[in-house]
Scaffold this motif. Structure first.
Motif, PDB file in Angstrom:
ATOM      1  N   GLY A  32       0.727  -1.365   0.088  1.00 55.44           N
ATOM      2  CA  GLY A  32      -0.043  -0.263  -0.175  1.00 55.44           C
ATOM      3  C   GLY A  32       0.682   1.177  -0.008  1.00 55.44           C
ATOM      4  O   GLY A  32       0.623   2.198  -0.612  1.00 55.44           O
ATOM      5  N   ILE A  33       2.151   1.410   0.666  1.00 50.50           N
ATOM      6  CA  ILE A  33       2.801   2.167   0.809  1.00 50.50           C
ATOM      7  C   ILE A  33       3.424   2.758  -0.568  1.00 50.50           C
ATOM      8  O   ILE A  33       3.651   3.928  -1.263  1.00 50.50           O
ATOM      9  N   VAL A  34       3.958   1.471  -1.269  1.00 56.00           N
ATOM     10  CA  VAL A  34       4.360   1.759  -2.641  1.00 56.00           C
ATOM     11  C   VAL A  34       3.446   2.438  -3.557  1.00 56.00           C
ATOM     12  O   VAL A  34       3.405   3.334  -4.400  1.00 56.00           O
ATOM     13  N   ILE A  35       2.230   1.772  -3.396  1.00 60.83           N
ATOM     14  CA  ILE A  35       1.054   2.186  -4.513  1.00 60.83           C
ATOM     15  C   ILE A  35       0.625   3.607  -4.176  1.00 60.83           C
ATOM     16  O   ILE A  35       0.543   4.454  -5.136  1.00 60.83           O
ATOM     17  N   GLY A  36       0.725   3.996  -3.069  1.00 55.28           N
ATOM     18  CA  GLY A  36       0.177   5.278  -2.323  1.00 55.28           C
ATOM     19  C   GLY A  36       1.174   6.125  -2.926  1.00 55.28           C
ATOM     20  O   GLY A  36       0.891   7.471  -3.515  1.00 55.28           O
ATOM     21  N   ARG A  37       2.474   6.145  -2.849  1.00 57.70           N
ATOM     22  CA  ARG A  37       3.599   6.734  -3.084  1.00 57.70           C
ATOM     23  C   ARG A  37       3.801   7.057  -4.765  1.00 57.70           C
ATOM     24  O   ARG A  37       3.891   8.290  -4.960  1.00 57.70           O
ATOM     25  N   TYR A  38       3.837   6.016  -5.278  1.00 57.25           N
ATOM     26  CA  TYR A  38       4.049   6.185  -6.701  1.00 57.25           C
ATOM     27  C   TYR A  38       3.148   6.142  -7.692  1.00 57.25           C
ATOM     28  O   TYR A  38       3.182   6.689  -8.708  1.00 57.25           O
ATOM     29  N   VAL A  39       1.906   5.760  -7.173  1.00 59.06           N
ATOM     30  CA  VAL A  39       0.754   5.988  -7.938  1.00 59.06           C
ATOM     31  C   VAL A  39      -0.070   7.233  -7.795  1.00 59.06           C
ATOM     32  O   VAL A  39      -0.506   8.096  -8.539  1.00 59.06           O
ATOM     33  N   PHE A  40      -0.273   7.465  -6.584  1.00 57.10           N
ATOM     34  CA  PHE A  40      -1.151   8.363  -6.237  1.00 57.10           C
ATOM     35  C   PHE A  40      -0.420   9.781  -5.358  1.00 57.10           C
ATOM     36  O   PHE A  40      -0.890  10.639  -5.217  1.00 57.10           O
ATOM     37  N   GLY A  41       0.889   9.784  -5.161  1.00 51.29           N
ATOM     38  CA  GLY A  41       1.684  10.697  -4.573  1.00 51.29           C
ATOM     39  C   GLY A  41       1.477  11.024  -3.385  1.00 51.29           C
ATOM     40  O   GLY A  41       1.539  12.107  -2.677  1.00 51.29           O
ATOM     41  N   VAL A  42       1.003  10.040  -2.561  1.00 53.14           N
ATOM     42  CA  VAL A  42       0.580  10.102  -1.130  1.00 53.14           C
ATOM     43  C   VAL A  42       1.551   9.475  -0.042  1.00 53.14           C
ATOM     44  O   VAL A  42       2.010   8.179  -0.504  1.00 53.14           O
ATOM     45  N   ASN A  43       2.109  10.045   0.865  1.00 53.69           N
ATOM     46  CA  ASN A  43       2.988   9.181   1.909  1.00 53.69           C
ATOM     47  C   ASN A  43       2.727   9.540   3.062  1.00 53.69           C
ATOM     48  O   ASN A  43       2.341  10.650   3.671  1.00 53.69           O
ATOM     49  N   SER A  44       3.106   8.563   4.166  1.00 51.65           N
ATOM     50  CA  SER A  44       2.833   8.904   5.557  1.00 51.65           C
ATOM     51  C   SER A  44       3.640   8.140   6.223  1.00 51.65           C
ATOM     52  O   SER A  44       4.027   6.906   6.239  1.00 51.65           O
ATOM     53  N   ILE A  45       4.457   8.819   7.140  1.00 51.03           N
ATOM     54  CA  ILE A  45       5.455   8.463   7.924  1.00 51.03           C
ATOM     55  C   ILE A  45       4.913   7.707   9.098  1.00 51.03           C
ATOM     56  O   ILE A  45       5.625   6.574   8.971  1.00 51.03           O
ATOM     57  N   TRP A  46       3.831   7.694   9.505  1.00 51.41           N
ATOM     58  CA  TRP A  46       3.138   6.830  10.399  1.00 51.41           C
ATOM     59  C   TRP A  46       2.881   5.743   9.751  1.00 51.41           C
ATOM     60  O   TRP A  46       3.315   4.343  10.703  1.00 51.41           O
ATOM     61  N   VAL A  47       2.599   5.378   8.456  1.00 49.19           N
ATOM     62  CA  VAL A  47       2.123   4.161   8.294  1.00 49.19           C
ATOM     63  C   VAL A  47       3.582   3.673   7.764  1.00 49.19           C
ATOM     64  O   VAL A  47       3.686   2.201   7.921  1.00 49.19           O
ATOM     65  N   GLN A  48       4.747   4.146   7.267  1.00 44.69           N
ATOM     66  CA  GLN A  48       5.740   3.483   7.095  1.00 44.69           C
ATOM     67  C   GLN A  48       6.518   2.901   8.424  1.00 44.69           C
ATOM     68  O   GLN A  48       6.923   1.819   8.306  1.00 44.69           O
ATOM     69  N   GLU A  49       6.273   3.848   9.529  1.00 47.23           N
ATOM     70  CA  GLU A  49       6.738   3.195  10.733  1.00 47.23           C
ATOM     71  C   GLU A  49       5.932   2.174  11.067  1.00 47.23           C
ATOM     72  O   GLU A  49       6.598   1.257  11.854  1.00 47.23           O
ATOM     73  N   SER A  50       4.796   1.962  10.811  1.00 40.58           N
ATOM     74  CA  SER A  50       4.165   0.621  11.092  1.00 40.58           C
ATOM     75  C   SER A  50       4.752  -0.782  10.761  1.00 40.58           C
ATOM     76  O   SER A  50       4.559  -1.497  11.423  1.00 40.58           O
ATOM     77  N   VAL A  51       5.094  -0.544   9.448  1.00 39.54           N
ATOM     78  CA  VAL A  51       5.951  -1.673   8.784  1.00 39.54           C
ATOM     79  C   VAL A  51       7.292  -2.002   9.772  1.00 39.54           C
ATOM     80  O   VAL A  51       7.499  -2.972   9.838  1.00 39.54           O
ATOM     81  N   LEU A  52       8.050  -0.856  10.190  1.00 41.90           N
ATOM     82  CA  LEU A  52       8.953  -0.996  11.016  1.00 41.90           C
ATOM     83  C   LEU A  52       8.772  -1.808  12.384  1.00 41.90           C
ATOM     84  O   LEU A  52       9.263  -2.521  12.813  1.00 41.90           O
ATOM     85  N   TYR A  53       7.607  -1.248  12.904  1.00 42.71           N
ATOM     86  CA  TYR A  53       7.071  -1.823  14.215  1.00 42.71           C
ATOM     87  C   TYR A  53       6.587  -3.401  13.880  1.00 42.71           C
ATOM     88  O   TYR A  53       6.884  -4.019  14.810  1.00 42.71           O
ATOM     89  N   LEU A  54       5.847  -3.741  13.066  1.00 42.65           N
ATOM     90  CA  LEU A  54       5.573  -5.024  12.554  1.00 42.65           C
ATOM     91  C   LEU A  54       6.748  -5.939  12.527  1.00 42.65           C
ATOM     92  O   LEU A  54       6.727  -7.077  12.910  1.00 42.65           O
ATOM     93  N   HIS A  55       7.771  -5.426  11.734  1.00 46.69           N
ATOM     94  CA  HIS A  55       8.872  -6.233  11.448  1.00 46.69           C
ATOM     95  C   HIS A  55       9.744  -6.327  12.693  1.00 46.69           C
ATOM     96  O   HIS A  55      10.029  -7.533  13.048  1.00 46.69           O
ATOM     97  N   ALA A  56       9.832  -5.323  13.588  1.00 42.53           N
ATOM     98  CA  ALA A  56      10.407  -5.606  14.747  1.00 42.53           C
ATOM     99  C   ALA A  56       9.554  -6.729  15.711  1.00 42.53           C
ATOM    100  O   ALA A  56      10.352  -7.651  16.337  1.00 42.53           O
ATOM    101  N   MET A  57       8.233  -6.735  15.737  1.00 40.62           N
ATOM    102  CA  MET A  57       7.638  -7.422  16.509  1.00 40.62           C
ATOM    103  C   MET A  57       7.697  -8.980  16.075  1.00 40.62           C
ATOM    104  O   MET A  57       7.837  -9.860  16.687  1.00 40.62           O
ATOM    105  N   LEU A  58       7.581  -8.968  14.773  1.00 39.70           N
ATOM    106  CA  LEU A  58       7.675 -10.288  14.053  1.00 39.70           C
ATOM    107  C   LEU A  58       9.130 -11.092  14.699  1.00 39.70           C
ATOM    108  O   LEU A  58       9.038 -12.374  14.940  1.00 39.70           O
ATOM    109  N   PHE A  59      10.400 -10.319  14.259  1.00 40.78           N
ATOM    110  CA  PHE A  59      11.512 -10.887  14.735  1.00 40.78           C
ATOM    111  C   PHE A  59      11.763 -11.067  16.045  1.00 40.78           C
ATOM    112  O   PHE A  59      12.291 -12.342  16.483  1.00 40.78           O
TER     113      PHE A  59
END
Length: 165
Positions: A32-59
Motif C-alpha cells: 500500500g505504501i508503494v502504491i500510495g507513493r508512486y501511483v497517488f503521490g501520497v506518503n505517510s510516515i506513520w504508515v511507514q513506521e508501522s511496517v518497522l514496528y511489525l517487522h520488529a515484533m515479528l522478529f
C-alpha cells in the motif's frame, strides 16, 4: 518439569500463530505504501513506521518459536559429525554457557533504556511517526523472556532424555 516445558512450547507456538498475521500485514501495508507513493503521490510516515514496528515484533517475538522448532542459526562445525550424546552435551553447554547468560545480559543492560522510555512515554522516531517508541523498546525484554523460557524448556527435555538414556 516436562509439563512446564510443554506450557512454554505452547506459549511460543501461540505467539507464532499471532505473528504469522503480522507478516501478512507487513507485506500488505508495504504494498500500500508503494502504491500510495508512486501511483497517488501520497506518503505517510506513520504508515511507514508501522511496517518497522511489525517487522520488529515479528522478529523479536518469534525468536522463541524459532528456537523451539530448531530453525535458528547454528554453527555446525562439529555438531553434524558427532554422536547424539555429544550433540546433547553441546546443546546443554550452549544453552547454559552462552544463550541464557546472553539473554540475562541483554535484559539487564537494556532495562534502564526500556524503563526510561516508559517513564517519558518516548515519542516517535520521526516527526509524524508512531508515538510509541516505548512499546518498541519493550520488545527487548519480551524477546529475552521468550527465548530464555524456551531455552529452559529445551534444557528440561535434554536433561530428561539424559536421565532416560
Amino acid at each position: 518439569m516436562l509439563r512446564l516445558a510443554g506450557l512454554i512450547d505452547g506459549l511460543n507456538r501461540g505467539v507464532a500463530r499471532v505473528l504469522r498475521w503480522f507478516a501478512l500485514a507487513m507485506v500488505l501495508i508495504q504494498f500500500g505504501i508503494v502504491i500510495g507513493r508512486y501511483v497517488f503521490g501520497v506518503n505517510s510516515i506513520w504508515v511507514q513506521e508501522s511496517v518497522l514496528y511489525l517487522h520488529a515484533m515479528l522478529f523479536m517475538l518469534a525468536a522463541g518459536y524459532t528456537l523451539l522448532v530448531d530453525k535458528h542459526v547454528r554453527v555446525d562445525i562439529f555438531y553434524a559429525k558427532v554422536t547424539p550424546a555429544a550433540r546433547r552435551r553441546i546443546d546443554i553447554a550452549g544453552h547454559l554457557l552462552f544463550l541464557l547468560p546472553s539473554m540475562a545480559a541483554l535484559a539487564w543492560w537494556s532495562w534502564p533504556s526500556v524503563r526510561n522510555s516508559w517513564r517519558i512515554l518516548e515519542g516517535p522516531i520521526s516527526v509524524g511517526g508512531i508515538e510509541a517508541v516505548f512499546l518498541l523498546k519493550s520488545l527487548i525484554p519480551l524477546f529475552c523472556a521468550l527465548v530464555a523460557l524456551q531455552s529452559l524448556a529445551i534444557l528440561a527435555r535434554l536433561f530428561a532424555n539424559e536421565d532416560a538414556a
